[in-house]
Design an enzyme around this catalytic site. Structure first.
Site, PDB file in Angstrom:
ATOM      1  N   GLY A  54       0.771  -1.253   0.000  1.00 16.39           N
ATOM      2  CA  GLY A  54       0.000   0.000   0.000  1.00 16.39           C
ATOM      3  C   GLY A  54       0.794   1.290   0.000  1.00 16.39           C
ATOM      4  CD  GLU A 109       0.403   0.637   6.800  1.00 15.11           C
ATOM      5  OE1 GLU A 109       0.845   0.496   5.647  1.00 15.11           O
ATOM      6  OE2 GLU A 109      -0.143  -0.281   7.443  1.00 15.11           O
ATOM      7  CG  ASP A 110      -1.648   1.728   3.023  1.00 15.09           C
ATOM      8  OD1 ASP A 110      -1.504   1.402   4.217  1.00 15.09           O
ATOM      9  OD2 ASP A 110      -2.170   0.967   2.183  1.00 15.09           O
ATOM     10  CG  ASP A 113      -9.352   0.081   9.530  1.00 20.29           C
ATOM     11  OD1 ASP A 113     -10.025   0.712  10.352  1.00 20.29           O
ATOM     12  OD2 ASP A 113      -9.848  -0.750   8.748  1.00 20.29           O
ATOM     13  CE  LYS A 141     -10.324   3.619   6.523  1.00 17.73           C
ATOM     14  NZ  LYS A 141     -10.946   2.300   6.269  1.00 17.73           N
ATOM     15  CG  PHE A 162     -12.791   0.225   1.568  1.00 17.13           C
ATOM     16  CD1 PHE A 162     -12.262  -0.530   2.613  1.00 17.13           C
ATOM     17  CD2 PHE A 162     -12.234   0.087   0.297  1.00 17.13           C
ATOM     18  CE1 PHE A 162     -11.204  -1.408   2.393  1.00 17.13           C
ATOM     19  CE2 PHE A 162     -11.183  -0.790   0.062  1.00 17.13           C
ATOM     20  CZ  PHE A 162     -10.673  -1.544   1.125  1.00 17.13           C
ATOM     21  CG  ASP A 169      -5.600  -3.372  -2.213  1.00 20.04           C
ATOM     22  OD1 ASP A 169      -5.237  -2.936  -1.102  1.00 20.04           O
ATOM     23  OD2 ASP A 169      -5.972  -4.540  -2.389  1.00 20.04           O
ATOM     24  NE  ARG A 175      -2.061  -2.989  -4.393  1.00 17.98           N
ATOM     25  CZ  ARG A 175      -2.176  -3.134  -3.069  1.00 17.98           C
ATOM     26  NH1 ARG A 175      -2.062  -2.096  -2.280  1.00 17.98           N
ATOM     27  NH2 ARG A 175      -2.407  -4.324  -2.555  1.00 17.98           N
TER      28      ARG A 175
HETATM   29  P1  IMP Z   1      -4.960  -2.179  10.452  1.00 19.23           P
HETATM   30  O1  IMP Z   1      -3.962  -3.152  10.981  1.00 19.23           O
HETATM   31  O2  IMP Z   1      -6.375  -2.527  10.812  1.00 19.23           O
HETATM   32  O3  IMP Z   1      -4.636  -0.742  10.830  1.00 19.23           O
HETATM   33  O4  IMP Z   1      -4.938  -2.352   8.888  1.00 19.23           O
HETATM   34  C1  IMP Z   1      -4.293  -1.451   8.053  1.00 19.23           C
HETATM   35  C2  IMP Z   1      -4.218  -2.022   6.661  1.00 19.23           C
HETATM   36  O5  IMP Z   1      -5.533  -2.358   6.184  1.00 19.23           O
HETATM   37  C3  IMP Z   1      -3.676  -0.967   5.697  1.00 19.23           C
HETATM   38  O6  IMP Z   1      -2.293  -1.099   5.528  1.00 19.23           O
HETATM   39  C4  IMP Z   1      -4.434  -1.291   4.415  1.00 19.23           C
HETATM   40  O7  IMP Z   1      -3.730  -2.267   3.665  1.00 19.23           O
HETATM   41  C5  IMP Z   1      -5.737  -1.891   4.872  1.00 19.23           C
HETATM   42  N1  IMP Z   1      -6.822  -0.866   4.881  1.00 19.23           N
HETATM   43  C6  IMP Z   1      -7.416  -0.325   5.953  1.00 19.23           C
HETATM   44  N2  IMP Z   1      -8.360   0.573   5.598  1.00 19.23           N
HETATM   45  C7  IMP Z   1      -8.343   0.617   4.235  1.00 19.23           C
HETATM   46  C8  IMP Z   1      -9.082   1.382   3.255  1.00 19.23           C
HETATM   47  O8  IMP Z   1      -9.946   2.234   3.538  1.00 19.23           O
HETATM   48  N3  IMP Z   1      -8.777   1.123   1.950  1.00 19.23           N
HETATM   49  C9  IMP Z   1      -7.836   0.215   1.576  1.00 19.23           C
HETATM   50  N4  IMP Z   1      -7.122  -0.508   2.455  1.00 19.23           N
HETATM   51  C10 IMP Z   1      -7.378  -0.313   3.777  1.00 19.23           C
HETATM   52 MG    MG Z   2      -4.560  -3.680   1.380  1.00 19.75          MG
END
Ligand code: IMP
Ligand code: MG
Length: 184
Positions: A54, A109-110, A113, A141, A162, A169, A175
Protein backbone atom coordinates in the site's frame (compact mmCIF):
# COMPACT_ATOMS: atom_id res chain seq x y z
CA UNK A 1 -21.59 8.90 -7.59
CA UNK A 2 -18.77 10.27 -9.71
CA UNK A 3 -19.09 9.21 -13.33
CA UNK A 4 -16.71 11.56 -15.13
CA UNK A 5 -14.97 10.00 -18.18
CA UNK A 6 -11.53 10.48 -16.59
CA UNK A 7 -12.51 8.38 -13.56
CA UNK A 8 -14.39 5.72 -15.55
CA UNK A 9 -11.49 5.22 -17.99
CA UNK A 10 -9.20 4.46 -15.08
CA UNK A 11 -11.62 2.22 -13.17
CA UNK A 12 -12.95 0.28 -16.16
CA UNK A 13 -16.40 1.82 -15.93
CA UNK A 14 -16.91 1.50 -12.17
CA UNK A 15 -17.99 4.77 -10.56
CA UNK A 16 -16.56 5.93 -7.25
CA UNK A 17 -18.62 7.76 -4.65
CA UNK A 18 -16.36 10.79 -4.43
CA UNK A 19 -12.77 11.97 -4.68
CA UNK A 20 -11.66 12.58 -1.10
CA UNK A 21 -8.12 13.87 -1.85
CA UNK A 22 -7.18 14.96 -5.36
CA UNK A 23 -3.65 14.69 -6.77
CA UNK A 24 -2.79 18.36 -6.06
CA UNK A 25 -3.99 18.16 -2.44
CA UNK A 26 -1.95 14.98 -1.87
CA UNK A 27 1.18 16.46 -3.48
CA UNK A 28 1.00 19.61 -1.36
CA UNK A 29 0.61 17.62 1.87
CA UNK A 30 3.39 15.18 0.92
CA UNK A 31 5.74 18.16 0.40
CA UNK A 32 4.88 19.42 3.90
CA UNK A 33 5.54 15.98 5.39
CA UNK A 34 8.89 15.84 3.59
CA UNK A 35 9.82 19.18 5.15
CA UNK A 36 8.74 17.98 8.60
CA UNK A 37 10.79 14.80 8.22
CA UNK A 38 13.85 16.69 6.99
CA UNK A 39 13.71 18.96 10.06
CA UNK A 40 12.97 16.10 12.49
CA UNK A 41 16.19 14.24 11.63
CA UNK A 42 19.06 16.76 11.68
CA UNK A 43 21.66 14.00 12.04
CA UNK A 44 22.24 10.26 12.05
CA UNK A 45 21.45 7.59 9.49
CA UNK A 46 17.80 7.59 8.38
CA UNK A 47 16.25 4.45 6.94
CA UNK A 48 12.80 4.81 5.37
CA UNK A 49 10.98 1.48 5.58
CA UNK A 50 7.93 1.18 3.34
CA UNK A 51 5.25 -1.32 4.23
CA UNK A 52 4.23 -3.07 1.00
CA UNK A 53 2.22 -2.92 -1.00
CA UNK A 54 0.00 0.00 0.00
CA UNK A 55 2.78 2.53 0.65
CA UNK A 56 4.56 2.23 -2.70
CA UNK A 57 3.27 5.43 -4.34
CA UNK A 58 3.27 7.52 -1.16
CA UNK A 59 6.81 6.39 -0.32
CA UNK A 60 8.16 7.15 -3.79
CA UNK A 61 6.71 10.67 -3.71
CA UNK A 62 7.68 11.26 -0.08
CA UNK A 63 11.38 10.35 -0.33
CA UNK A 64 11.82 12.84 -3.16
CA UNK A 65 10.70 15.67 -0.86
CA UNK A 66 13.18 14.77 1.91
CA UNK A 67 16.24 17.00 1.70
CA UNK A 68 18.80 14.94 3.65
CA UNK A 69 20.46 11.57 2.99
CA UNK A 70 18.18 8.54 3.39
CA UNK A 71 18.23 4.84 2.68
CA UNK A 72 15.08 3.11 1.43
CA UNK A 73 13.97 -0.45 2.07
CA UNK A 74 10.69 -2.32 2.31
CA UNK A 75 8.82 -4.72 4.55
CA UNK A 76 6.17 -7.24 3.67
CA UNK A 77 4.22 -8.28 6.74
CA UNK A 78 1.52 -10.86 7.08
CA UNK A 79 -0.59 -11.92 10.00
CA UNK A 80 -0.67 -15.63 10.67
CA UNK A 81 -3.83 -17.47 9.72
CA UNK A 82 -7.27 -15.94 9.37
CA UNK A 83 -7.08 -12.18 9.80
CA UNK A 84 -10.52 -12.09 11.45
CA UNK A 85 -9.28 -14.36 14.21
CA UNK A 86 -6.15 -12.44 15.00
CA UNK A 87 -3.44 -14.60 16.50
CA UNK A 88 -1.48 -11.62 17.76
CA UNK A 89 1.58 -12.64 15.78
CA UNK A 90 3.11 -11.11 12.71
CA UNK A 91 5.36 -12.69 10.14
CA UNK A 92 7.73 -10.92 7.78
CA UNK A 93 7.47 -12.25 4.23
CA UNK A 94 10.23 -9.86 3.21
CA UNK A 95 12.69 -8.66 5.81
CA UNK A 96 14.80 -5.58 5.04
CA UNK A 97 18.29 -6.34 3.81
CA UNK A 98 19.53 -3.22 5.50
CA UNK A 99 20.87 -3.32 9.06
CA UNK A 100 18.54 -1.49 11.46
CA UNK A 101 20.81 -1.29 14.50
CA UNK A 102 21.57 2.27 15.58
CA UNK A 103 19.70 3.88 12.68
CA UNK A 104 16.69 6.17 12.74
CA UNK A 105 13.89 4.02 11.33
CA UNK A 106 10.84 5.70 9.79
CA UNK A 107 8.12 3.20 8.97
CA UNK A 108 5.89 4.41 6.13
CA UNK A 109 2.32 3.11 5.95
CA UNK A 110 -0.60 3.98 3.68
CA UNK A 111 -3.49 3.95 6.12
CA UNK A 112 -4.11 3.16 9.79
CA UNK A 113 -7.41 1.43 10.45
CA UNK A 114 -7.34 -0.66 13.65
CA UNK A 115 -3.60 -0.08 13.94
CA UNK A 116 -3.02 -3.72 14.87
CA UNK A 117 -0.60 -4.48 12.05
CA UNK A 118 1.63 -1.56 12.99
CA UNK A 119 1.41 -2.18 16.71
CA UNK A 120 2.90 -5.65 16.24
CA UNK A 121 5.40 -4.53 13.66
CA UNK A 122 6.74 -1.83 15.97
CA UNK A 123 7.40 -4.40 18.70
CA UNK A 124 9.20 -6.64 16.23
CA UNK A 125 11.36 -3.79 14.86
CA UNK A 126 12.16 -2.44 18.34
CA UNK A 127 13.89 -5.80 18.94
CA UNK A 128 16.39 -4.92 16.20
CA UNK A 129 17.74 -2.10 18.39
CA UNK A 130 17.28 0.89 16.06
CA UNK A 131 18.48 4.32 17.23
CA UNK A 132 14.89 5.55 16.97
CA UNK A 133 11.65 4.18 15.59
CA UNK A 134 8.74 6.27 14.30
CA UNK A 135 5.73 6.00 11.99
CA UNK A 136 4.66 8.13 9.05
CA UNK A 137 1.14 7.34 7.81
CA UNK A 138 -0.52 9.05 4.88
CA UNK A 139 -4.01 8.47 6.28
CA UNK A 140 -5.32 7.88 9.80
CA UNK A 141 -8.92 6.78 10.23
CA UNK A 142 -8.50 7.39 13.97
CA UNK A 143 -10.39 4.21 14.75
CA UNK A 144 -7.52 2.45 16.45
CA UNK A 145 -8.26 1.24 19.96
CA UNK A 146 -5.59 1.13 22.65
CA UNK A 147 -2.82 0.18 22.54
CA UNK A 148 -2.55 2.59 19.62
CA UNK A 149 0.70 2.97 17.74
CA UNK A 150 2.07 6.50 18.08
CA UNK A 151 1.95 8.26 14.72
CA UNK A 152 4.72 10.85 14.47
CA UNK A 153 3.80 12.08 10.98
CA UNK A 154 0.27 11.94 9.55
CA UNK A 155 -0.86 13.18 6.13
CA UNK A 156 -4.60 13.39 6.65
CA UNK A 157 -7.21 12.47 9.25
CA UNK A 158 -9.30 10.30 6.99
CA UNK A 159 -13.02 9.61 7.06
CA UNK A 160 -14.09 6.13 8.18
CA UNK A 161 -14.87 5.14 4.59
CA UNK A 162 -13.27 2.54 2.32
CA UNK A 163 -10.65 4.48 0.42
CA UNK A 164 -8.82 3.47 -2.74
CA UNK A 165 -6.13 4.94 -4.97
CA UNK A 166 -2.61 6.35 -4.52
CA UNK A 167 -1.46 2.87 -3.48
CA UNK A 168 -4.63 1.78 -1.62
CA UNK A 169 -6.46 -1.15 -3.11
CA UNK A 170 -9.68 -3.05 -3.06
CA UNK A 171 -8.89 -6.67 -3.98
CA UNK A 172 -5.67 -5.41 -5.66
CA UNK A 173 -7.56 -2.97 -7.90
CA UNK A 174 -7.41 0.86 -7.95
CA UNK A 175 -3.87 1.19 -6.56
CA UNK A 176 -2.86 3.19 -9.65
CA UNK A 177 -5.42 6.00 -9.28
CA UNK A 178 -3.61 9.37 -8.92
CA UNK A 179 -6.24 10.51 -6.38
CA UNK A 180 -7.83 8.94 -3.28
CA UNK A 181 -11.50 8.06 -3.65
CA UNK A 182 -14.30 6.78 -1.46
CA UNK A 183 -15.31 3.54 -3.16
CA UNK A 184 -18.55 3.02 -1.23
P1 IMP B 1 -4.96 -2.18 10.45
O1 IMP B 1 -3.96 -3.15 10.98
O2 IMP B 1 -6.38 -2.53 10.81
O3 IMP B 1 -4.64 -0.74 10.83
O4 IMP B 1 -4.94 -2.35 8.89
C1 IMP B 1 -4.29 -1.45 8.05
C2 IMP B 1 -4.22 -2.02 6.66
O5 IMP B 1 -5.53 -2.36 6.18
C3 IMP B 1 -3.68 -0.97 5.70
O6 IMP B 1 -2.29 -1.10 5.53
C4 IMP B 1 -4.43 -1.29 4.41
O7 IMP B 1 -3.73 -2.27 3.66
C5 IMP B 1 -5.74 -1.89 4.87
N1 IMP B 1 -6.82 -0.87 4.88
C6 IMP B 1 -7.42 -0.32 5.95
N2 IMP B 1 -8.36 0.57 5.60
C7 IMP B 1 -8.34 0.62 4.23
C8 IMP B 1 -9.08 1.38 3.25
O8 IMP B 1 -9.95 2.23 3.54
N3 IMP B 1 -8.78 1.12 1.95
C9 IMP B 1 -7.84 0.22 1.58
N4 IMP B 1 -7.12 -0.51 2.46
C10 IMP B 1 -7.38 -0.31 3.78
MG1 MG C 1 -4.56 -3.68 1.38
Amino acid sequence: MLTTPDVLRRTGGKPVKSIVYDAETIAARVRELGGDITRAYPDGDLLILGLLKGSFIFLSDLVRTIERPVQVDFLVASSYGDRKVSSGTIRLLYDPETRLEGKHILLVEDIIDTGKTLQRLMALLAGRRPGSLAICALLDKQLAAAPRPELRFVGFKAPAAFLVGYGLDHAENYRHLPFIADLE
